[in-house]
Design an enzyme around this catalytic site. Sequence first.
Site, PDB file in Angstrom:
ATOM      1  CG  ASP A  38      60.276  81.175   8.213  1.00  0.00           C
ATOM      2  OD1 ASP A  38      60.910  81.031   9.266  1.00  0.00           O
ATOM      3  OD2 ASP A  38      59.211  81.810   8.122  1.00  0.00           O
ATOM      4  CG  ASP A 232      57.102  85.087   7.599  1.00  0.00           C
ATOM      5  OD1 ASP A 232      58.073  84.336   7.826  1.00  0.00           O
ATOM      6  OD2 ASP A 232      56.334  85.475   8.496  1.00  0.00           O
ATOM      7  CG  ASP A 236      62.587  84.390   7.147  1.00  0.00           C
ATOM      8  OD1 ASP A 236      63.297  83.595   7.809  1.00  0.00           O
ATOM      9  OD2 ASP A 236      61.361  84.476   7.285  1.00  0.00           O
TER      10      ASP A 236
HETATM   11  P1  ADP Z   1      61.400  81.557  14.420  1.00  0.00           P
HETATM   12  O1  ADP Z   1      62.391  81.179  13.357  1.00  0.00           O
HETATM   13  O2  ADP Z   1      60.445  80.431  14.712  1.00  0.00           O
HETATM   14  O3  ADP Z   1      60.694  82.867  14.115  1.00  0.00           O
HETATM   15  P2  ADP Z   1      63.080  82.946  16.442  1.00  0.00           P
HETATM   16  O4  ADP Z   1      64.485  82.852  15.989  1.00  0.00           O
HETATM   17  O5  ADP Z   1      62.404  84.259  16.279  1.00  0.00           O
HETATM   18  O6  ADP Z   1      62.213  81.734  15.801  1.00  0.00           O
HETATM   19  O7  ADP Z   1      63.004  82.543  17.977  1.00  0.00           O
HETATM   20  C1  ADP Z   1      63.594  81.334  18.429  1.00  0.00           C
HETATM   21  C2  ADP Z   1      63.162  81.017  19.835  1.00  0.00           C
HETATM   22  O8  ADP Z   1      63.532  82.082  20.739  1.00  0.00           O
HETATM   23  C3  ADP Z   1      61.659  80.874  20.007  1.00  0.00           C
HETATM   24  O9  ADP Z   1      61.214  79.588  19.658  1.00  0.00           O
HETATM   25  C4  ADP Z   1      61.508  81.172  21.506  1.00  0.00           C
HETATM   26  O10 ADP Z   1      61.826  80.045  22.269  1.00  0.00           O
HETATM   27  C5  ADP Z   1      62.553  82.244  21.752  1.00  0.00           C
HETATM   28  N1  ADP Z   1      61.961  83.591  21.641  1.00  0.00           N
HETATM   29  C6  ADP Z   1      62.092  84.478  20.621  1.00  0.00           C
HETATM   30  N2  ADP Z   1      61.402  85.608  20.870  1.00  0.00           N
HETATM   31  C7  ADP Z   1      60.800  85.445  22.064  1.00  0.00           C
HETATM   32  C8  ADP Z   1      59.937  86.253  22.889  1.00  0.00           C
HETATM   33  N3  ADP Z   1      59.536  87.473  22.535  1.00  0.00           N
HETATM   34  N4  ADP Z   1      59.535  85.735  24.059  1.00  0.00           N
HETATM   35  C9  ADP Z   1      59.930  84.499  24.456  1.00  0.00           C
HETATM   36  N5  ADP Z   1      60.721  83.698  23.739  1.00  0.00           N
HETATM   37  C10 ADP Z   1      61.154  84.150  22.558  1.00  0.00           C
HETATM   38 MG    MG Z   2      58.832  83.407   9.760  1.00  0.00          MG
END
Ligand code: ADP
Ligand code: MG
Length: 287
Positions: A38, A232, A236
């Site tokens: 991840d 983490d 996941d």
């Molecule tokens: P990661 O695997 O990096 O944790 P997520 O699946 O949680 O990614 O989020 C994917 C995308 O969704 C982020 O890169 C962002 O663009 C958008 N995103 C997620 N949560 C938020 C938030 N609280 N505010 C703004 N954008 C968000």
């Molecule tokens: Mg992570």
Amino acid sequence: ATPTSIMVGTGKAAENGILFKGGEHLEQTHQLNTIVLDKTGTITKGKPEVTDFTGDNEILRLLASAEKGSEHPLAEAIVAYATEQDINLLEVTSFDAIPGQGIKAIIQNKEILVGNRKLLDGYNVDINGEEGSLSEYEAEGKTAMMIAIDQRFEGIVAVADTIKETAAEAIKLIQDEGLEVIMLTGDNTRTAKAIARQVGVDSVIAEVLPEEKAEKIKELQSQRKKVAMVGDGVNDAPALAIADIGIAIGTGTEVAIEAADVTILGGELLLIPKAIKISHATIKNIK
Ligand code: ADP
Ligand code: MG
């Protein structure tokens, strides 16, 4: 496999901060040929900071007030940034998280959207003029999010996370053990690739929705790969459970640690090649 040598192996691992839930996991670790990492919180420290913001203080107030309701590390970064600038936050009427895309909040009868292209596209916000800026931030490995108020684009907030100091070395050592290393993330492809280049992974699977992470592991397994997943976050957990070996980052969430077969203390990625080495040494001794 003699129970004694397995015990010695898991004992040696534990001394190093690698906690196997059972001896069978040490044997499965020996069989691995693929490792999926991840990005956020695993390869990076998971403590992103705002690097760029294109709006004024009023937009920042709405942006940070909306993000206050989110537990995402990106949200924490934005709220911390606003707090540093002494911005007072407003009360939020409603809040929704849209997994893998962003958030939507109602504040003072205004609809606030913060998130990626998919989110703003989905709400018919015109973002055609923003592609150039977005791509620039992403090429620097930053996560760029857009803000829209009442369906009008109002600005970009870019956030960067620090890569763990030992990430590149750990990945090299895993590759030296003969494993393929893949990065898996919900973040956009351009950002993910910029990070991937810096740490030297073999390939990248990006823009994966939280609920699709486990599906991606299954796909790799169907190509006859023996796959470890390292993660983490809460999102996941299903992937950690379905992988041949799930490895949780000790600094991560309880849910991830519960779903995994192995936990590495302190989030030290060098413990992953170490675990692989110990498994090889143990199984060799058995044979
Ligand atoms: P990661 O695997 O990096 O944790 P997520 O699946 O949680 O990614 O989020 C994917 C995308 O969704 C982020 O890169 C962002 O663009 C958008 N995103 C997620 N949560 C938020 C938030 N609280 N505010 C703004 N954008 C968000
Ligand atoms: Mg992570």
